[in-house]
Enzyme design. Structure first.
Site, PDB file in Angstrom:
ATOM      1  N   ARG A 197       0.823  -1.205   0.000  1.00 39.92           N
ATOM      2  CA  ARG A 197       0.000   0.000   0.000  1.00 39.92           C
ATOM      3  C   ARG A 197       0.863   1.264   0.000  1.00 39.92           C
ATOM      4  O   ARG A 197       0.525   2.265  -0.644  1.00 39.92           O
ATOM      5  CB  ARG A 197      -0.947   0.002   1.200  1.00 39.92           C
ATOM      6  CG  ARG A 197      -1.894   1.190   1.205  1.00 39.92           C
ATOM      7  CD  ARG A 197      -2.920   1.116   2.315  1.00 39.92           C
ATOM      8  NE  ARG A 197      -3.966   0.150   2.004  1.00 39.92           N
ATOM      9  CZ  ARG A 197      -4.222  -0.920   2.728  1.00 39.92           C
ATOM     10  NH1 ARG A 197      -3.498  -1.182   3.792  1.00 39.92           N
ATOM     11  NH2 ARG A 197      -5.192  -1.743   2.405  1.00 39.92           N
ATOM     12  N   ALA A 198       1.995   1.229   0.692  1.00 41.61           N
ATOM     13  CA  ALA A 198       2.856   2.408   0.742  1.00 41.61           C
ATOM     14  C   ALA A 198       3.364   2.785  -0.638  1.00 41.61           C
ATOM     15  O   ALA A 198       3.423   3.970  -0.991  1.00 41.61           O
ATOM     16  CB  ALA A 198       4.028   2.158   1.687  1.00 41.61           C
TER      17      ALA A 198
END
Length: 684
Positions: A275-276
């Site tokens: 997700r980052a």
């Protein structure tokens, strides 16, 4: 309607303004979590943003704000035919901390669904916030299941409401903004990860800037409309810039060089999952569009990392969010690519465009213990109890503990520790609803209605259900408790290795409290009195910090420590009567309460080993907890070849259980705490 404080009039807080503006340009970034101390314009900036968002076209009469150009085919108010709509400002909807699940996602009328077969749905806040802003102040105090629902809707762009097989779905795409004061408790790491960006805000220490803050605030309070009018041109300029950036966004190119820098940065800082990487890519693209460019540059990647990674790199709940900027620069330089390099600034003089990384980080001796005597300590060193205050000792490495639980079944706030009747959990029974029906017990409802079908004239399939037939499910889950630590910091505990082990044990229990969503408090006693080192709070970070700096030395006023803890629990019971308490006393049991201490040899039939015993004041204080049924555990810190068993006697007076430090490290405390049920019961 109150005129909001202008966004462009907010003094300083460049990172906060930039993060909000990037989400306004690209809602796909995933929202903003604003962390900071009270009085730092967090709420003011968020509420001011809504005035800058472009107006939206909606289908007339649609409660779910469908876009007339592409209406949602599953809209509960649909179907809608494409056509002209009405234009209105984008909404900002606030979610109160105490909101119910039905208020958030909407309520389905179960009675009409069963009796008439119709889906009567009342939209909630998620529907109201569609195509606008959903703002959650004090998001760290929001119940976990509400945070889960909120973030799931933000990730999927839709909200689902299901009640006993009857379901409703509607679109729910919004800019999610949460604010919190870390002193009042943290969010779980997996929930932190669901916010796209995070910023830390602090009040300026520059006198000139603080003067300007006060000057603008006083001017706004005196005449909000006139103050807003003076900033109208700046507000209009930012509004136009947001609209232009939104139009440019699809044309922004994220090259392979920038992608490699993003991937390398996330790998270097060991963030979990992907997700980052995705958030950084979207943020860097939004930064380029905000600067009016169609290429993502290295400085965009750097700024995206400073906004998207600090809250994702926490390896320990007590680690402060942050990023090593030297390491970031080294990583970006190592993976620099000619197509991603450039010296163009993203207009640092523009409104909100000055984000340049994280905000700067601001960074008497008691009498000798009359009961003390040399003891053999760890490593064979003699331990000299008593004496003056000693420097704080660092805690030993924390370890995993088993669950400490309060006996019985409570009705406190949702958590993960003790058994409780909650809105979520396994169904254990049914009852008549009190107020609005939320969790239907279908079998019990059918059973209640079945005997009356002939009298109600049922002539075909289906079931005639009336209000009196409805049954609410009774569910059992887990609650959070108040874990109050009472820590002996006197001279008899002051040997460095010994106190390090004690602090390590308490730190381990604090970690467990963080994971189980408890409130914690810390009372210490040494010298002549006891003090509340930390009033009950949801911030275990604060408790860990107070524990780390705890000095030791002096006499052992055990009774004073217990009485102070009793007063803390009494006050907390008035504030939060539903939250049950667990008392954890960390001591070797030695007590020197003024002149009241008595040695065993002073009693009839004295013990050959001699030494002090829990004195009468401490015994009387302990019996107060036993009489009130407070669950308690005594962590016995006594060491040396000769042990007096004083902590065990104290546990008996408390009506609780004693466990040694070795047994605590062996993860055996949970079973011992469960044994409290036989001696420390409270009414369910």
């Amino acid at each position: 309607m109150t005129t909001p404080f202008p966004f462009t009039a907010v003094v300083g807080q460049d990172d906060l303004r930039l993060a909000l503006l990037l989400n306004a340009v690209s809602p796909a970034v995933g929202g903003v979590l604003v962390r900071g101390e009270k009085g730092t314009a967090k709420s003011t900036a968020v509420r001011a943003l809504s005035a800058l968002l472009p107006e939206v076209d909606v289908v007339p009469g649609c409660r779910f704000s469908c876009d007339p150009a592409s209406p949602d085919p599953a809209c509960p108010d649909g179907p809608h035919e494409p056509g002209p709509g009405t234009r209105r400002p984008a909404r900002m909807v606030e979610l109160p901390v105490g909101a119910s699940e039905d208020r958030l996602v909407g309520a389905l009328d179960i009675e009409r669904a069963l009796a008439e077969g119709v889906k009567a749905f009342e939209p909630g806040l998620l529907a109201e916030a569609h195509r606008g802003i959903l703002y959650v102040d004090e998001v760290n105090l929001l119940h976990d299941h509400l945070v889960d629902l909120l973030l799931d809707a933000a990730a999927m762009g839709a909200s689902y409401v299901e009640r006993e097989g009857v379901s409703v779905r509607h679109a729910a795409r919004f800019l999610l903004v949460g604010t919190m004061n870390p002193e009042e408790g943290e969010l779980r790491p997996q929930l932190l990860d669901r916010f796209g960006l995070t910023v830390e805000v602090k009040a300026s220490r520059e006198p000139e800037q603080r003067v300007e803050v006060v000057r603008r605030r006083l001017a706004y309070d005196a005449d909000p409309a006139a103050f807003a009018a003076r900033w109208a041109d700046e507000e209009a300029a930012v509004r136009r810039r947001i609209a232009a950036a939104r139009e440019l966004l699809p044309q922004v190119r994220l090259g392979d060089g920038a992608l490699k820098q993003i991937a390398a940065t996330c790998a270097a800082f060991e963030v979990d999952g992907m997700r980052a990487d995705i958030v950084m890519a979207r943020t860097a693209t939004a930064l380029a569009a905000w600067a009016g460019r169609t290429d993502v540059l290295a400085e965009d990647v750097r700024q995206a990392a400073l906004l998207a990674l600090p809250h994702r790199r926490r390896r320990n709940p007590f680690d402060a969010p942050g990023l090593d900027e030297d390491k970031l620069d080294e990583t970006l330089e190592q993976f620099a690519d000619s197509e991603g390099d450039g010296d163009d600034d993203p207009d640092p003089d523009g409104p909100g465009g000055g984000g340049g990384g994280r905000p700067p980080q601001d960074g008497p001796a008691g009498d000798g213990d009359a009961s003390a005597r040399p003891e053999a300590g760890e490593g064979g060193e003699p331990q000299v109890s008593g004496g003056g205050e000693q420097a704080p000792v660092r805690a030993a490495e924390p370890f995993r503990t088993r669950v400490l639980s309060v006996p019985g079944v409570g009705e406190g706030v949702a958590g993960r520790r003790s058994r409780a009747r909650t809105e979520h959990g396994r169904t254990t029974g049914a009852r008549r609803p009190r107020g609005v029906l939320t969790k239907l017990h279908l079998a019990a409802t059918v059973q209640a209605a079945a005997p009356h079908q002939r009298a109600r004239g049922r002539s075909g399939p289906g079931l005639v259900v009336r209000r009196d037939d409805l049954r609410q499910a009774v569910r059992e889950g887990r609650e959070g408790n108040l874990v109050l630590f009472v820590v002996d910091a006197s001279g008899s505990m002051a040997a460095r290795q010994r106190m390090s082990a004690v602090k390590g044990a308490v730190l381990s229990l604090l970690l467990d409290a963080y994971q189980r969503r408890d409130k914690v408090g810390l009372v210490t006693f040494r010298g002549k009195d006891a003090q509340v080192a930390l009033p009950p709070t949801s911030s275990v970070d604060a408790a860990a910090a107070r524990l780390e700096s705890l000095p030791t030395g002096g006499r052992t006023p055990l009774a004073a420590g217990l009485l102070r803890a009793h007063e803390v629990l009494r006050v907390e019971r008035l504030r939060d009567p539903a939250r049950r308490a667990l008392l954890v006393v960390v001591t070797d049991g030695r007590a020197t309460d003024g002149g009241a201490a008595r040695s065993a040899s002073g009693r009839g039939g004295g013990r050959a080993t001699g030494g002090p015993e829990p004195v009468a004041p401490a015994s009387r204080a302990a019996r107060l907890f036993a009489a009130e049924g407070v669950a308690s555990v005594v962590v016995d810190c006594e060491s040396g070849p000769v042990r007096l068993g004083l902590a065990g006697r104290l546990a008996g007076e408390l009506g609780g259980t004693a466990v040694t430090l070795d047994e605590l490290r062996a993860d055996s405390i949970a079973g011992l705490v469960r044994d409290v049920q036989g001696t420390s019961r409270r009414a369910a």
